[in-house]
Structures are given as structure tokens and as C-alpha cells.
Design a protein around this motif. Structure first.
Motif, PDB file in Angstrom:
ATOM      1  N   PHE A  50       0.870  -1.169   0.000  1.00  0.00           N
ATOM      2  CA  PHE A  50       0.000   0.000   0.000  1.00  0.00           C
ATOM      3  C   PHE A  50       0.912   1.226   0.000  1.00  0.00           C
ATOM      4  CE2 PHE A  50      -2.565  -3.360   1.785  1.00  0.00           C
ATOM      5  CZ  PHE A  50      -3.825  -3.146   1.232  1.00  0.00           C
ATOM      6  N   ILE A  51       0.674   2.135  -0.923  1.00  0.00           N
ATOM      7  CA  ILE A  51       1.570   3.283  -1.111  1.00  0.00           C
ATOM      8  C   ILE A  51       0.745   4.558  -1.215  1.00  0.00           C
ATOM      9  CG2 ILE A  51       3.323   4.324  -2.612  1.00  0.00           C
ATOM     10  CD1 ILE A  51       4.014   1.502  -3.592  1.00  0.00           C
ATOM     11  N   ILE A  52       1.207   5.607  -0.542  1.00  0.00           N
ATOM     12  CA  ILE A  52       0.623   6.929  -0.731  1.00  0.00           C
ATOM     13  C   ILE A  52       1.635   7.834  -1.421  1.00  0.00           C
ATOM     14  CG2 ILE A  52      -1.058   6.875   1.137  1.00  0.00           C
ATOM     15  CD1 ILE A  52       0.994   8.425   2.858  1.00  0.00           C
ATOM     16  N   SER A  53       1.118   8.871  -2.041  1.00  0.00           N
ATOM     17  CA  SER A  53       1.939   9.872  -2.719  1.00  0.00           C
ATOM     18  C   SER A  53       1.543  11.241  -2.201  1.00  0.00           C
ATOM     19  CB  SER A  53       1.711   9.802  -4.236  1.00  0.00           C
ATOM     20  OG  SER A  53       2.160  10.984  -4.873  1.00  0.00           O
ATOM     21  N   ASP A  54       2.525  12.108  -1.944  1.00  0.00           N
ATOM     22  CA  ASP A  54       2.170  13.437  -1.438  1.00  0.00           C
ATOM     23  C   ASP A  54       1.614  14.345  -2.531  1.00  0.00           C
ATOM     24  OD1 ASP A  54       4.457  14.192  -2.813  1.00  0.00           O
ATOM     25  OD2 ASP A  54       5.654  14.547  -1.025  1.00  0.00           O
ATOM     26  N   ASN A  55       1.625  13.881  -3.779  1.00  0.00           N
ATOM     27  CA  ASN A  55       1.059  14.657  -4.891  1.00  0.00           C
ATOM     28  C   ASN A  55      -0.296  14.147  -5.348  1.00  0.00           C
ATOM     29  OD1 ASN A  55       3.227  16.349  -5.034  1.00  0.00           O
ATOM     30  ND2 ASN A  55       4.133  15.457  -6.866  1.00  0.00           N
ATOM     31  N   SER A  56      -0.862  13.152  -4.659  1.00  0.00           N
ATOM     32  CA  SER A  56      -2.001  12.414  -5.185  1.00  0.00           C
ATOM     33  C   SER A  56      -3.092  12.259  -4.122  1.00  0.00           C
ATOM     34  CB  SER A  56      -1.533  11.031  -5.662  1.00  0.00           C
ATOM     35  OG  SER A  56      -2.604  10.182  -5.960  1.00  0.00           O
ATOM     36  N   THR A  57      -4.311  11.964  -4.582  1.00  0.00           N
ATOM     37  CA  THR A  57      -5.407  11.622  -3.666  1.00  0.00           C
ATOM     38  C   THR A  57      -5.912  10.204  -3.950  1.00  0.00           C
ATOM     39  OG1 THR A  57      -6.832  12.946  -5.134  1.00  0.00           O
ATOM     40  CG2 THR A  57      -6.205  13.920  -3.022  1.00  0.00           C
ATOM     41  N   ALA A 115      -1.225  20.404  -7.927  1.00  0.00           N
ATOM     42  CA  ALA A 115      -0.387  21.581  -7.680  1.00  0.00           C
ATOM     43  C   ALA A 115      -0.049  21.681  -6.189  1.00  0.00           C
ATOM     44  CB  ALA A 115      -1.106  22.844  -8.141  1.00  0.00           C
ATOM     45  N   LYS A 116       1.169  22.119  -5.893  1.00  0.00           N
ATOM     46  CA  LYS A 116       1.652  22.142  -4.499  1.00  0.00           C
ATOM     47  C   LYS A 116       0.704  22.897  -3.582  1.00  0.00           C
ATOM     48  CE  LYS A 116       5.978  22.183  -3.288  1.00  0.00           C
ATOM     49  NZ  LYS A 116       7.390  22.505  -2.934  1.00  0.00           N
ATOM     50  N   LYS A 117       0.164  24.030  -4.009  1.00  0.00           N
ATOM     51  CA  LYS A 117      -0.692  24.838  -3.154  1.00  0.00           C
ATOM     52  C   LYS A 117      -2.026  24.165  -2.853  1.00  0.00           C
ATOM     53  CE  LYS A 117      -2.683  27.543  -6.969  1.00  0.00           C
ATOM     54  NZ  LYS A 117      -4.075  27.070  -6.769  1.00  0.00           N
ATOM     55  N   ASP A 118      -2.420  23.189  -3.670  1.00  0.00           N
ATOM     56  CA  ASP A 118      -3.728  22.546  -3.523  1.00  0.00           C
ATOM     57  C   ASP A 118      -3.664  21.137  -2.933  1.00  0.00           C
ATOM     58  OD1 ASP A 118      -5.055  24.738  -4.721  1.00  0.00           O
ATOM     59  OD2 ASP A 118      -4.557  23.977  -6.718  1.00  0.00           O
ATOM     60  N   LYS A 119      -2.494  20.547  -2.897  1.00  0.00           N
ATOM     61  CA  LYS A 119      -2.426  19.129  -2.533  1.00  0.00           C
ATOM     62  C   LYS A 119      -2.661  18.911  -1.048  1.00  0.00           C
ATOM     63  CE  LYS A 119       2.626  18.683  -1.920  1.00  0.00           C
ATOM     64  NZ  LYS A 119       3.842  18.008  -2.437  1.00  0.00           N
ATOM     65  N   LEU A 120      -3.161  17.708  -0.709  1.00  0.00           N
ATOM     66  CA  LEU A 120      -3.400  17.338   0.683  1.00  0.00           C
ATOM     67  C   LEU A 120      -2.113  16.946   1.393  1.00  0.00           C
ATOM     68  CD1 LEU A 120      -6.725  15.265   0.449  1.00  0.00           C
ATOM     69  CD2 LEU A 120      -6.402  17.730   0.745  1.00  0.00           C
ATOM     70  N   ASP A 121      -1.054  16.714   0.647  1.00  0.00           N
ATOM     71  CA  ASP A 121       0.267  16.399   1.189  1.00  0.00           C
ATOM     72  C   ASP A 121       0.194  15.207   2.139  1.00  0.00           C
ATOM     73  OD1 ASP A 121       3.025  16.916   1.191  1.00  0.00           O
ATOM     74  OD2 ASP A 121       2.907  18.040   3.054  1.00  0.00           O
ATOM     75  N   LEU A 122      -0.280  14.080   1.610  1.00  0.00           N
ATOM     76  CA  LEU A 122      -0.408  12.860   2.421  1.00  0.00           C
ATOM     77  C   LEU A 122       0.980  12.280   2.650  1.00  0.00           C
ATOM     78  CD1 LEU A 122      -3.526  11.355   0.609  1.00  0.00           C
ATOM     79  CD2 LEU A 122      -3.453  12.842   2.635  1.00  0.00           C
TER      80      LEU A 122
END
Length: 273
Positions: A29-36, A62-69
Motif C-alpha cells: 500500500f503506497i501513498i503519494s504526497d502529490n495524489s489523492t 499543484a503544491k498549493k492545492d495538494k493534501l500532502d499525504l
């Protein structure tokens, strides 16, 4: 920890900017800080599956909008995913039941503001990068790459009558810059953690990567037992247990390449006992 091996284990296409991973029943299971999306990589089939975390999931946000998981952990059949809290946009937590795929979304703005005050952090200094869930406690690892370089661990009991607290942790330096937490995992009575030195005083802007370490601490006292530099150029952001035997312990690591390329390399780190 001087006896270690670090080798490329997998090259996965379709997942970029990996920031956390869990190995579970031959699935990553993988998360990405650029993805939802929550990604599932079925190792024996070399198959990438995407589980949407929001109604309109995206990649390379975009960096300003991402949830940064940035933080991913599990307990029993539950997976927990945390935003970093480094901006107001990044205060979301997801929990997923692996038995029935039930997904819950929670706004942690109130909790994160409490944690800032608890650790005397400025508004732009909270940066949750790792999480460990035990039977009665959640540990959140604060990456001290802000102006005041405050690394530490938030201890959050599941009992509302017990107080939350923060343990400040001093980490070693690489090229005169203190490394900062990027992830952690609990193995028996020890916490193994990753930390990276990055030439920046911002939780928002990336800097030049100066190296990454693996560390080992006691889970009851948070006393650091050992640390070892494992790379002078790479920023490892996720760690999960792969195999544990009498002679060696094997971890899988993911690397954040800070690009929009949808590819991720997974590394196997082997430590002698």
C-alpha cells in the motif's frame, strides 16, 4: 548498524512521489504526497490498483492545492493516512477498513492546532511525516525541517481522559544540518525511523538533499540506540517491515523524487542483528 545492505527491490510505473508504504500480505500500500489515491501494488502480479480517497481524485496536484499525504500506518484491518499539517490545506486524515473498503475522512484542523501549541511550533512549522498506531496510542512524528528544527513525537492516547504530550528528539547532523524525521515503524520493542537532511528551513519548499539515515530507538523511552547513514543523495520518505528473522531484519523503503514522473523505486534495506 554498520552492516547494512541497500538494494533496489521494485521499479513501479504509475505511482509518483511516494511518501509512505505498508507491506501487507504480499501487497504494498503506497501513498503519494502529490495524489489523492491510495495505491495497491500486487507484487507477484506486478499490478497497480488505485483506490480513490476523494470524489474527484487526481495525480500530480499543484503544491498549493495538494493534501500532502505523508504518513501511513495501520492497526489490525485499519489503514490510517495523515496529511502533514504544514498548511491549512493539509489537515486531512483518512481511515480505511481493509475488510469492507469503508472509508472515513476526518478534518484534523483542531487537533493540529492543538499540537502546534503543545510543541510551541509556529503556524508554518508543523510537519507530520510518520505515524505508528498501537493498541491504545497514536504516535505522530514531527519533521523538524522548519526554522526552529524541532523534531519530536506527539503521543496521542485513545482515552480522552489521558493527556496528549510531545517528546522533543535530537537527531544527528549531516554536513552540519540536523536530519529530520520522514517516517517510522514499530518492530517488537523498537522503533526504526528514517530521517533526512535537506538544505531548507521550510516545511513547504524542498531543498538540496544531503543524505538519509536509519535510526533505532526504544519504544518505551524514545531513547536513540543507533543511527546509520544509508545514502548521501536520496530522500527516503517511507519505511515498512518486510521480513524479520533471528539474524537479519529487512525493510522496504520508498523514495520521494520530487518530480511529476509517475514512477517509484522501492528499495530493500537489510540490517544485521
Amino acid at each position: 548498524m554498520k552492516n547494512f545492505q541497500l538494494n533496489e527491490f521494485l521499479h513501479i510505473k504509475g505511482i509518483g512521489s511516494a511518501s509512505g508504504l505498508i507491506y501487507y500480505q504480499n501487497v504494498l500500500f503506497i501513498i503519494s504526497d502529490n495524489s489523492t489515491f491510495l495505491y495497491q501494488y500486487v507484487i507477484d502480479k506486478k499490478l497497480v490498483l488505485k483506490f480513490p480517497l476523494v470524489d474527484t481524485p487526481q495525480e500530480n496536484i499543484a503544491k498549493k492545492d495538494k493534501l500532502d499525504l505523508e504518513a501511513l500506518t495501520h492497526f489490525g484491518n485499519q489503514i490510517f493516512i495523515f496529511g502533514s499539517g504544514s498548511t491549512a490545506q493539509r489537515n486531512t486524515m483518512f481511515s480505511l477498513n481493509l475488510e469492507n473498503d469503508a472509508l472515513q475522512k476526518n478534518d484534523l484542523s483542531v487537533l493540529y492546532e492543538f499540537l502546534r501549541k503543545l510543541a510551541s511550533l509556529n503556524d508554518d512549522e508543523l510537519n507530520i511525516e510518520g505515524a505508528i498506531c498501537t493498541n491504545k496510542t497514536m504516535l505522530l512524528f514531527q519533521r523538524g525541517n522548519g526554522k526552529n528544527s524541532k523534531n519530536g513525537i506527539f503521543i496521542i492516547p485513545d482515552n480522552a481522559s489521558l493527556s496528549k504530550h510531545f517528546v522533543s528528539i535530537t537527531l544527528p547532523k549531516i554536513e552540519n544540518i540536523e536530519v529530520s524525521f520522514t517516517d517510522a515503524v514499530l518492530v517488537d520493542e523498537f522503533i526504526y525511523f528514517l530521517a533526512t537532511a535537506e538544505d531548507t528551513i521550510s516545511t513547504y519548499e524542498d531543498g538540496e538533499v544531503l543524505g538519509s539515515i536509519i535510526g533505532k530507538m526504544k519504544s518505551d523511552t524514545f531513547k536513540i540506540i543507533d543511527t546509520q547513514i544509508i545514502s548521501n543523495t536520496q530522500k527516503f520518505e517511507g519505511i515498512t517491515l518486510y521480513e524479520n528473522n533471528d539474524k537479519e531484519i529487512h525493510f522496504l523503503l520508498c523514495e520521494d523524487n520530487d518530480t511529476e514522473i509517475l514512477e517509484s523505486k522501492i528499495y530493500k534495506l537489510t540490517l544485521k542483528k
